[in-house]
Write a protein that holds these residues in place. Structure first.
Motif, PDB file in Angstrom:
ATOM      1  N   LEU A  73       4.303  -0.968 -12.744  1.00  0.00           N
ATOM      2  CA  LEU A  73       4.483  -1.084 -11.298  1.00  0.00           C
ATOM      3  C   LEU A  73       3.187  -0.852 -10.545  1.00  0.00           C
ATOM      4  CD1 LEU A  73       7.818   0.906 -10.892  1.00  0.00           C
ATOM      5  CD2 LEU A  73       7.498  -1.495 -10.300  1.00  0.00           C
ATOM      6  N   HIS A  74       2.458   0.193 -10.939  1.00  0.00           N
ATOM      7  CA  HIS A  74       1.287   0.612 -10.173  1.00  0.00           C
ATOM      8  C   HIS A  74       0.144  -0.393 -10.277  1.00  0.00           C
ATOM      9  CE1 HIS A  74      -2.436   2.962  -9.407  1.00  0.00           C
ATOM     10  NE2 HIS A  74      -1.697   3.455  -8.428  1.00  0.00           N
ATOM     11  N   GLU A 114       2.030   6.990  -6.646  1.00  0.00           N
ATOM     12  CA  GLU A 114       1.025   7.990  -7.005  1.00  0.00           C
ATOM     13  C   GLU A 114       1.443   9.379  -6.558  1.00  0.00           C
ATOM     14  OE1 GLU A 114      -2.761   4.869  -6.590  1.00  0.00           O
ATOM     15  OE2 GLU A 114      -2.488   6.474  -5.119  1.00  0.00           O
ATOM     16  N   GLY A 115       1.983   9.491  -5.348  1.00  0.00           N
ATOM     17  CA  GLY A 115       2.340  10.798  -4.820  1.00  0.00           C
ATOM     18  C   GLY A 115       3.476  11.459  -5.560  1.00  0.00           C
ATOM     19  N   LYS A 124      -1.460  -2.194  -6.993  1.00  0.00           N
ATOM     20  CA  LYS A 124      -2.835  -1.884  -6.586  1.00  0.00           C
ATOM     21  C   LYS A 124      -3.672  -3.158  -6.477  1.00  0.00           C
ATOM     22  CE  LYS A 124      -6.716   1.113  -7.909  1.00  0.00           C
ATOM     23  NZ  LYS A 124      -7.176   2.127  -8.899  1.00  0.00           N
ATOM     24  N   ARG A 125      -3.536  -4.063  -7.454  1.00  0.00           N
ATOM     25  CA  ARG A 125      -4.290  -5.321  -7.410  1.00  0.00           C
ATOM     26  C   ARG A 125      -3.882  -6.177  -6.220  1.00  0.00           C
ATOM     27  NH1 ARG A 125      -3.722  -5.710 -13.207  1.00  0.00           N
ATOM     28  NH2 ARG A 125      -2.000  -7.158 -12.849  1.00  0.00           N
ATOM     29  N   LYS A 138       0.830  -1.194   0.000  1.00  0.00           N
ATOM     30  CA  LYS A 138       0.000   0.000   0.000  1.00  0.00           C
ATOM     31  C   LYS A 138       0.871   1.253   0.000  1.00  0.00           C
ATOM     32  CE  LYS A 138      -3.465   0.015   2.867  1.00  0.00           C
ATOM     33  NZ  LYS A 138      -4.302   0.161   4.092  1.00  0.00           N
ATOM     34  N   ARG A 139       1.872   1.266   0.845  1.00  0.00           N
ATOM     35  CA  ARG A 139       2.754   2.435   0.916  1.00  0.00           C
ATOM     36  C   ARG A 139       3.529   2.620  -0.385  1.00  0.00           C
ATOM     37  NH1 ARG A 139       5.400   2.796   7.025  1.00  0.00           N
ATOM     38  NH2 ARG A 139       3.428   3.234   8.101  1.00  0.00           N
ATOM     39  N   PHE A 140       3.972   1.512  -0.967  1.00  0.00           N
ATOM     40  CA  PHE A 140       4.676   1.585  -2.246  1.00  0.00           C
ATOM     41  C   PHE A 140       3.768   2.178  -3.311  1.00  0.00           C
ATOM     42  CE2 PHE A 140       5.995  -0.543  -6.269  1.00  0.00           C
ATOM     43  CZ  PHE A 140       7.277  -0.027  -6.367  1.00  0.00           C
TER      44      PHE A 140
END
Length: 298
Positions: free
Chosen positions: A231-232, A214-215, A236-237, A207-209
């Motif tokens: 990567l994202h 995103e940030g 996320k999945r 989650k942090r990754f």
């Protein structure tokens, strides 16, 4: 008012290019504070999505602090961290109750959970009342103001300004994202065999990754759009599958206990299709982990 947190990706490219690590952290962290403020009144009114978004904002803030820890962590953050944990306890209880109610009202589980829906609703009401008291308290108001002040002008910032050999933002982010990526891949090995607590810790890391991917988008040019999605998307999945596994297990355990206490007799131990649903989520998690492990960070 309910909605998604403001995003740092809205920064102009010219200003983003001139950011250093301190300014990048401030941009991300202040977005989190703004999201907490924006969702406050809706969360007090019982909006489950607003409660969730405040929790997301807190997790994003914690992720940003962890990512930039060598630069920003100081004695004041350690104090604020304890206060945030206090608030997040009420938020977490309310969120867990909301998820339990949502599961109990799903069509596939409605009949199985019919004997405990009243208790579930009562738990939700109780947890939200506690949360509202916390959110409306002077303690929370002071906490949010203190976090914003610390981000804008904390002692950590003066320390950064004295450090004339600060590492360039792009190099710092590339190194840290690679380190985070390697760590979560290492922790996720043999995912099928992981116990609940280790799986939970892995979910927090993923989650942090994801939130830092995103940030940092729009702040530092580390990837092309295609590389970011590689990567994202699996991160996320994987996060969602692990979260759904946790929620399903909690629902089955809590609801089974309530059913037995209510009926005082033997009842079906697990919700309908529990094992099939669990196996499906494990499969999604394993596939997402494999995809993420084969993707490169920076």
């Amino acid at each position: 008012m309910s909605g998604r947190p403001t995003r740092t990706s809205g920064l102009h490219k010219t200003s983003a290019a001139s950011l250093d690590c301190a300014a990048a952290f401030q941009a991300i962290a202040l977005d989190c504070v703004a999201a907490m403020k924006a969702q406050h009144s809706s969360a007090c009114a019982g909006d489950a999505e607003a409660v969730h978004q405040i929790r997301v904002a807190i997790t994003r803030l914690r992720a940003a602090v962890a990512f930039f820890a060598p630069i920003v962590v100081d004695a004041e953050w350690l104090r604020l961290k304890k206060e945030i944990a206090w608030l997040n306890g009420s938020l977490g209880a309310a969120r867990d109750s909301d998820v339990l109610v949502e599961y109990a009202r799903r069509k596939r589980y409605r009949s199985w959970a019919e004997h405990i829906i009243r208790q579930v609703d009562q738990c939700q009401t109780r947890d939200h009342r506690r949360l509202v008291r916390s959110l409306r308290s002077v303690r929370t108001q002071r906490l949010i103001s203190a976090v914003a002040d610390w981000i804008r002008q904390g002692a950590w910032l003066a320390r950064c300004k004295r450090n004339k050999e600060a590492e360039a933002l792009q190099f710092y982010c590339a190194r840290e994202l690679n380190r985070w990526h390697e760590r979560l891949i290492r922790k996720g090995r043999r995912l099928k065999a992981l116990g609940a607590s280790r799986r939970h810790r892995l979910r927090i890391k993923v989650k942090r990754f994801r939130y830092m991917l995103e940030g940092l988008t729009g702040i530092v040019a580390l990837w092309s759009r295609g590389e970011l999605l590689h990567l994202h998307r699996p991160a996320k999945r994987l996060q969602r599958a692990l979260g759904d596994l946790r929620d399903l297990k909690r629902f089955a355990g809590l609801a089974s206990g309530l059913r037995q206490a209510e009926s005082r007799k033997r009842s079906k131990a697990y919700p309908p299709d529990y094992r099939r649903r669990r196996e499906k989520l494990v499969g999604v998690a394993v596939a997402s982990y494999r995809e993420l492990s084969h993707a490169r960070a920076c």
